[in-house]
Scaffold this motif. Structure first.
Motif, PDB file in Angstrom:
ATOM      1  N   VAL A 200       0.842  -1.191   0.000  1.00 53.18           N
ATOM      2  CA  VAL A 200       0.000   0.000   0.000  1.00 53.18           C
ATOM      3  C   VAL A 200       0.877   1.241   0.000  1.00 53.18           C
ATOM      4  N   LEU A 201       0.503   2.207  -0.820  1.00 53.69           N
ATOM      5  CA  LEU A 201       1.183   3.507  -0.861  1.00 53.69           C
ATOM      6  C   LEU A 201       0.167   4.588  -0.497  1.00 53.69           C
ATOM      7  N   ASP A 202       0.489   5.375   0.526  1.00 49.74           N
ATOM      8  CA  ASP A 202      -0.362   6.484   0.958  1.00 49.74           C
ATOM      9  C   ASP A 202       0.339   7.787   0.570  1.00 49.74           C
ATOM     10  N   VAL A 203      -0.216   8.473  -0.422  1.00 47.54           N
ATOM     11  CA  VAL A 203       0.391   9.692  -0.952  1.00 47.54           C
ATOM     12  C   VAL A 203      -0.264  10.914  -0.309  1.00 47.54           C
ATOM     13  N   GLY A 204       0.542  11.796   0.258  1.00 43.50           N
ATOM     14  CA  GLY A 204       0.008  12.923   1.007  1.00 43.50           C
ATOM     15  C   GLY A 204      -0.544  12.450   2.330  1.00 43.50           C
ATOM     16  N   THR A 205       0.271  11.720   3.071  1.00 42.55           N
ATOM     17  CA  THR A 205      -0.218  10.994   4.242  1.00 42.55           C
ATOM     18  C   THR A 205      -0.678  11.884   5.382  1.00 42.55           C
TER      19      THR A 205
ATOM     20  N   SER B 252       5.583  17.593   3.315  1.00 42.11           N
ATOM     21  CA  SER B 252       5.739  18.413   4.512  1.00 42.11           C
ATOM     22  C   SER B 252       6.591  17.706   5.561  1.00 42.11           C
ATOM     23  N   ARG B 253       7.621  18.387   6.043  1.00 40.28           N
ATOM     24  CA  ARG B 253       8.438  17.811   7.105  1.00 40.28           C
ATOM     25  C   ARG B 253       7.607  17.544   8.353  1.00 40.28           C
ATOM     26  N   ARG B 254       6.739  18.487   8.695  1.00 43.69           N
ATOM     27  CA  ARG B 254       5.926  18.311   9.898  1.00 43.69           C
ATOM     28  C   ARG B 254       4.973  17.133   9.762  1.00 43.69           C
ATOM     29  N   ALA B 255       4.436  16.936   8.562  1.00 45.42           N
ATOM     30  CA  ALA B 255       3.575  15.780   8.343  1.00 45.42           C
ATOM     31  C   ALA B 255       4.359  14.479   8.497  1.00 45.42           C
TER      32      ALA B 255
END
Length: 217
Positions: free
Chosen positions: A34-39, A61-64
């Motif tokens: 599974v690939l979650d893009v924009g997690t 995003s580093r914070r994400a």
């Protein structure tokens, strides 16, 4: 769903929930890639990992990335979390399921890329700043019979998403719809959206859709 988010990270909301419902209908088994893009906070990645999937999660995003890593650590789940632009950190492999909750809100900032927190929702004049790239690049990363699940607003042209995915040889359809009250972002640009004809004069709710696209086996 997870509630832990660092400041400036998109917290799970109605679109995350709608996409999670669609993901739960997919037959994830131990070892499913599974690939979650924009997690974002990692909510969808952890849902898949709890079911035994081998999960890779990506965010620019580093914070994400820090938030998703924290949540994976707290949940004691093995999720590979990478920082990068869309599919760049995930190239070189194929996936059985790709989930994407990209920015999709039309933005009046013509000629300027989104900055700061607005990167989580602003997506250009037509809302398709990243949607078109996902439709273009995701099919090549799907394994045979692989599935792509994308959530976005009806304001950003689901018909275009279906057209692009079908043009890439995938079988695509809208599998989930939900009407929700305007959030702070839409309320702040409601007049602009009406002037552009994206909202009807009396319209006071936003429709979210989940599109499922499957690569032939």
């Amino acid at each position: 769903m997870i509630a832990r988010t660092l400041p400036g990270v998109y917290a799970p909301q109605d679109d995350t929930q709608l996409l999670a419902e669609a993901l739960r209908e997919e037959a994830l088994r131990p070892g499913t890639r599974v690939l979650d893009v924009g997690t974002g906070s990692g909510a969808l990645a952890l849902d898949a990992a709890r079911r035994g999937a081998e999960v890779t999660a990506v965010d620019v995003s580093r914070r994400a990335v820090w938030t998703a890593r924290l949540n994976a650590w707290l949940a004691r789940l093995p999720v590979r979390i990478r920082r990068g632009d869309l599919f760049a950190p995930a190239r070189g492999g194929t996936y059985d399921v790709i989930v994407a909750n990209p920015p999709y809100v039309p933005s009046p900032g013509a000629g300027r890329g989104p900055r700061g927190r607005s990167r989580a929702w602003d997506a250009g004049l037509d809302g398709r700043l990243l949607l078109d790239r996902i439709c273009r690049d995701a099919p090549a990363l799907l394994a045979p019979s692989g599935v792509l699940l994308i959530v976005h607003s009806a304001l950003s042209d689901p018909g275009r998403t279906l057209e692009l995915l079908r043009g890439a040889g995938l079988k695509a359809a809208v599998v989930r719809r939900r009407w929700i009250a305007f959030g702070p972002v839409l309320r702040s640009r409601e007049d602009w959206l009406r002037r552009r004809g994206l909202l009807a004069p009396a319209e006071d709710k936003e429709e979210l859709v989940v599109i499922r696209a499957e690569r032939p086996s």
